[in-house]
Design an enzyme around this catalytic site. Structure first.
Site, mmCIF file in Angstrom:
data_model
loop_
_atom_site.group_PDB
_atom_site.id
_atom_site.type_symbol
_atom_site.label_atom_id
_atom_site.label_comp_id
_atom_site.label_asym_id
_atom_site.label_seq_id
_atom_site.Cartn_x
_atom_site.Cartn_y
_atom_site.Cartn_z
ATOM 1 N N ASP A 17 0.875 -1.175 0.000
ATOM 2 C CA ASP A 17 0.000 0.000 0.000
ATOM 3 C C ASP A 17 0.912 1.226 0.000
ATOM 4 O O ASP A 17 2.142 1.098 -0.143
ATOM 5 C CB ASP A 17 -1.001 -0.045 1.164
ATOM 6 C CG ASP A 17 -0.323 0.116 2.526
ATOM 7 O OD1 ASP A 17 0.922 0.168 2.583
ATOM 8 O OD2 ASP A 17 -1.062 0.181 3.523
ATOM 9 N N HIS A 19 9.410 -24.610 8.795
ATOM 10 C CA HIS A 19 8.338 -25.357 9.461
ATOM 11 C C HIS A 19 6.955 -25.118 8.873
ATOM 12 O O HIS A 19 6.090 -25.983 8.964
ATOM 13 C CB HIS A 19 8.289 -24.999 10.957
ATOM 14 C CG HIS A 19 9.395 -25.622 11.737
ATOM 15 N ND1 HIS A 19 9.395 -25.714 13.100
ATOM 16 C CD2 HIS A 19 10.565 -26.207 11.324
ATOM 17 C CE1 HIS A 19 10.497 -26.315 13.516
ATOM 18 N NE2 HIS A 19 11.235 -26.613 12.450
ATOM 19 N N CYS A 47 3.182 -3.270 4.056
ATOM 20 C CA CYS A 47 2.322 -2.161 4.470
ATOM 21 C C CYS A 47 2.984 -1.554 5.699
ATOM 22 O O CYS A 47 4.131 -1.918 6.006
ATOM 23 C CB CYS A 47 0.884 -2.612 4.709
ATOM 24 S SG CYS A 47 0.659 -3.811 6.025
HETATM 25 C C1 RB5 Z 1 -1.781 2.496 6.589
HETATM 26 O O1 RB5 Z 1 -1.709 3.693 7.296
HETATM 27 C C2 RB5 Z 1 -1.594 1.316 7.516
HETATM 28 O O2 RB5 Z 1 -2.723 1.164 8.304
HETATM 29 C C3 RB5 Z 1 -1.329 0.067 6.705
HETATM 30 O O3 RB5 Z 1 -0.210 0.255 5.927
HETATM 31 C C4 RB5 Z 1 -0.997 -1.187 7.502
HETATM 32 O O4 RB5 Z 1 -0.074 -0.947 8.501
HETATM 33 C C5 RB5 Z 1 -2.134 -1.953 7.985
HETATM 34 O O5 RB5 Z 1 -2.001 -3.053 8.573
#
Ligand code: RB5
Length: 370
Positions: free
Chosen positions: A8, A101, A68
């Site tokens: 993301d 594992h 993320c």
């Molecule tokens: C985005 O701000 C954040 O919530 C996302 O990248 C992630 O950490 C979610 O698990």
């Protein structure tokens, strides 16, 4: 080795660094970047994570590496995809163990947790490690088995030609299937259970029957009620085990006509040959339920439906109690337009073509033969 990457906005910069890091290792890795493609715009991690995880599921990539902010969101997303074992790792040890594992096929890392240096090391460790099999394999089989029996994937899965696989996992059905699997269940009880499960399945297999309104009089006044609009049904058991399901279905749709189809496997060609087939004359006007308790390799169900199509059958569904993924796949390869209704999907077939864990040979258990 093909690696699917996804991130993301929070994971974008780290994804780019890891991409570069992997691409500088010559031909070793082919990188498939499923986005996102900028850190500027806030996006939702499931939109990107599902793409990369599905690439692994569909065999377009060997592994996925997901980024993320914390890695948590991406790991949750990836682990929703059937067959994906995603490990959220922020140190070398868990990265190595998740391969050895757990045979993890996806790695999630958090860009707000790790610096890029350690992230690169973790990725390298993870990619270098091998699954150790043995006792760990047995544990993964249990996860796969749970997935096959319970995961949403099989519910109303649809081919491009509209043929659905509908798993009827109502608690009563599950309970009775459990009793049928038990080798200590007698032939008499087994027969009763087959009828009962087939009867319960009628509720779902007839869901699409059209209704029409008619006027009737209750003891109090005239009213309009819904009634089945005279749809013609045919039940076609595949001999011999299919016979066990007929009475249970007829109890609920007593006006259905019953055809029969018998097949044997030609010892020379190994192809199923129909040795008996008697169908209602107006078969092309009927909604046809081909019934066979076990969809194992799919050979006889494929042949039965091919034959019924050849003699004019148009609207056909296959109704089974237990199916193997191999049988579902083979059946839908040949008949992608035909719905499969099944009470359970077991993990796989054994070397003899039996569904495992299954319930043995349904015909033998119904008729007390060996
Ligand atoms: C985005 O701000 C954040 O919530 C996302 O990248 C992630 O950490 C979610 O698990």
């Amino acid at each position: 080795m093909k690696i699917a990457l996804a991130a993301d906005h929070a994971g974008f910069d780290l994804k780019e660094e890891i991409k570069k890091h992997l691409e500088t290792q010559g031909d070793k890795y082919k990188i498939l970047d499923y986005g996102t493609f900028s850190s500027e715009q806030s996006v939702d991690y499931p939109d990107w994570g599902f793409k990369a995880a599905n690439a692994v599921k569909e065999g377009n990539a060997d592994y996925a590496i997901l980024f993320c902010g914390t890695g948590i969101g991406m790991s949750i997303v990836a682990n929703k995809v059937k067959g994906i074992r995603c490990a959220l790792c922020h140190d070398h040890f868990t990265a190595a163990m998740s391969r050895r594992h757990n045979n993890a096929n996806a790695l999630a890392v958090g860009s707000r947790v790790l610096g890029s240096g350690i992230a690169k090391e973790i990725v390298d460790t993870w990619l270098a490690e091998k699954f150790e099999e043995g006792r760990h394999g047995k544990r993964l089989e249990k996860i796969e088995s749970y997935e096959a029996l319970h995961a949403g994937e099989h519910f109303k899965k649809e081919t491009s030609d509209g043929g659905r696989t509908v798993v009827i996992d109502h608690p009563l059905v599950c309970h009775k299937i459990g009793l049928m699997r038990d080798k200590n269940t007698s032939s008499k009880d087994f027969r009763d259970l087959v009828q009962e499960v087939a009867g319960l399945m009628v509720y779902e297999i007839t869901r699409q029957l059209p209704l029409e309104e008619i006027e009737i009089e209750t003891p109090l006044e005239k009213t309009r009620v819904q009634t089945l609009s005279g749809k013609k049904l045919a039940i076609v058991p595949v001999l011999r085990a299919g016979l066990g399901m007929v009475e249970g279905i007829l109890k609920l749709v007593p006006n259905a006509k019953v055809g029969h189809i018998g097949l044997y496997r030609d010892p020379q060609t190994l192809q199923p040959v129909d040795y008996y087939c008697k169908l209602p004359k107006d078969i092309s006007d009927r909604d046809i339920f081909v019934v066979d308790p076990m969809l194992a390799t799919g050979g006889s169900a494929v042949a039965a439906v091919s034959h019924i199509k050849k003699v004019g059958g148009k609207r056909i569904s296959l109704v089974c109690l237990l199916s193997a993924p191999e049988g579902i796949e083979k059946f839908h390869e040949v008949h992608p337009d035909v719905d499969i209704y099944t009470a359970a999907v077991d993990p796989h077939l054994n070397d003899h073509g039996y569904i495992v864990p299954g319930l043995g040979d349904a015909g033998d258990r119904l008729f007390g033969t060996k």
